[in-house]
Design a protein around this motif. Structure first.
Motif, PDB file in Angstrom:
ATOM      1  N   THR A  28       0.855  -1.186   0.000  1.00  0.00           N
ATOM      2  CA  THR A  28       0.000   0.000   0.000  1.00  0.00           C
ATOM      3  C   THR A  28       0.888   1.232   0.000  1.00  0.00           C
ATOM      4  O   THR A  28       2.116   1.127   0.045  1.00  0.00           O
ATOM      5  CB  THR A  28      -0.959  -0.005   1.207  1.00  0.00           C
ATOM      6  N   GLN A 215     -17.154  -0.972  -2.190  1.00  0.00           N
ATOM      7  CA  GLN A 215     -17.953  -0.102  -3.072  1.00  0.00           C
ATOM      8  C   GLN A 215     -19.442  -0.216  -2.769  1.00  0.00           C
ATOM      9  O   GLN A 215     -20.175   0.774  -2.855  1.00  0.00           O
ATOM     10  CB  GLN A 215     -17.651  -0.427  -4.528  1.00  0.00           C
ATOM     11  N   ASN A 252     -15.107   7.592   5.843  1.00  0.00           N
ATOM     12  CA  ASN A 252     -14.324   7.926   4.654  1.00  0.00           C
ATOM     13  C   ASN A 252     -14.625   9.377   4.292  1.00  0.00           C
ATOM     14  O   ASN A 252     -15.800   9.754   4.169  1.00  0.00           O
ATOM     15  CB  ASN A 252     -14.734   6.989   3.499  1.00  0.00           C
ATOM     16  N   ASN A 279     -11.544   5.041  11.164  1.00  0.00           N
ATOM     17  CA  ASN A 279     -12.934   4.701  11.475  1.00  0.00           C
ATOM     18  C   ASN A 279     -12.970   3.955  12.811  1.00  0.00           C
ATOM     19  O   ASN A 279     -12.498   2.825  12.897  1.00  0.00           O
ATOM     20  CB  ASN A 279     -13.477   3.840  10.332  1.00  0.00           C
TER      21      ASN A 279
END
Ligand code: UT7
Length: 320
Positions: A28, A215, A252, A279
């Motif tokens: 990442t 998503q 987000n 979060n």
């Protein structure tokens, strides 16, 4: 009689894990995480959920100078309890060493837990059953992360926030809570237990890791966030101009920015803490509330809005 938030306290673990730290353990990079989520770092706890909840309550009691012996009921919102039993709320009560056997219990509505908790507290106070309630959101999500799954591991952090709610002539105006069936399993945290008895087959629901179809959740979150914000102001004959600030669940930054754009609300009204906390599920709203409490004046109108596993969602409008 209304349910009024008197004050708030929090606990955020000392250990901060940066995006850069993640690059050492998985494929990442800081740019991806910041651009897609707005998160730069998050805190991971070395104590369990009940101890974090207890520390948040201690911080709250210190702020309010409220005598712990006057607490009538303790409710903890969490989807990351220390154990199946006792509940986190039972453990917080035990740690507080109260002289009375007051009731305590947990609520699990995942990231919407704090809004569900507010609805319960509102009902308990408006009905006249209780006058002094402690409501906590506490989560230890880092222990349920799959560090082989870069799409979820970078999102979550640990922490706790606690509020004291009392009966008053002003306070929570309206709270709406909902649950849409999660037909395609968009968010799951299996219990990880391999259930085997002498009479039944194994029924393991999978490893105890957060699993998310990002998503799908993103689409659900933006839709309900926008709809709930509209619904609560219209239902209560208000406009967003009447609202001092909006505290959304901190999942987000793109979800929050999309809602801001679609609703045409000034960004300054939104409280955003996810950059350094990630979060923290049901703890995200009370921790964010703690960060702005000094700016609030009596009579200011606030909205809390959340969405999460279940698929739960909810919104609360209140007067400070
Ligand atoms: O509190 C509970 C509620 N949860 C939420 O509200 C979360 C909602 N969903 C989201 O926030 C976003 O969907 C995520 C942040 C989880 C993912 O963002 P996305 O823009 O939907 O990305 P994606 O899943 O479509 O992945 C795009 C690409 C993929 O690569 P390929 O297949 O295009 O080559 C992923 O493998 O990004 C890749 N990717 C990453 N790359 C670098 C996923 N995670 C990472 C990562 N670092 N950490």
């Amino acid at each position: 009689m209304k349910a009024r938030i008197i004050d708030v306290g929090k606990y955020v673990p000392n250990l901060s894990i940066s995006n850069e730290d993640f690059t050492k353990i998985m494929d990442t990079n800081n740019e991806w995480i910041v651009q897609r989520t707005g998160i730069s770092s998050r805190h991971f706890s070395e104590i369990n959920t009940s101890e974090m909840a207890y520390q948040a309550v201690l911080n709250l009691l210190e702020n309010t100078k409220f005598n712990k012996e006057d607490i009538e009921i303790i409710i903890v919102c969490t989807c990351t309890p220390d154990a199946y039993s006792p509940s986190v709320a039972n453990l917080v009560k035990k740690k507080l060493k109260l002289s009375k056997d007051i009731p305590s219990f947990d609520i699990n509505a995942a990231c919407s837990g704090f809004i569900y908790g507010l609805k319960v507290v509102q009902g308990l106070i408006e009905s006249g059953l209780y006058q002094n309630i402690i409501l906590v959101g506490s989560e230890n999500l880092s222990k349920l992360l799959n560090f082989d799954d870069r799409s979820t591991a970078v999102l979550f952090g640990d922490g706790a926030g606690a509020i004291l709610v009392q009966g008053s002539n002003q306070g929570i105006i309206d709270t709406l809570i909902y649950n849409k069936d999660d037909i395609n399993g968009a968010i799951n945290i299996p219990n990880g237990i391999n259930i085997e008895t002498p009479f039944t087959n194994n029924q393991c629901s999978g490893p105890a890791h957060i699993q998310m179809k990002g998503q799908d959740v993103f689409k659900f979150a933006t839709k309900v966030c926008i709809n709930m914000l509209k619904e609560i102001v219209v239902k209560n004959n208000l406009t967003f101009n009447d609202i001092k600030c909006i505290i959304p669940h901190q999942a987000n930054l793109r979800i929050i920015e999309y809602a801001i754009k679609m609703l045409g609300i000034n960004k300054d009204k939104f409280v955003i803490t996810l950059e350094s906390l990630g979060n923290t599920s049901s703890a995200s709203i009370p921790i964010a509330l703690d960060s702005i409490k000094k700016e609030l004046k009596k009579g200011d109108k606030l909205i809390f809005v959340a969405f999460g596993g279940g698929l739960t969602y909810g919104v609360s409008l209140l007067e400070w």
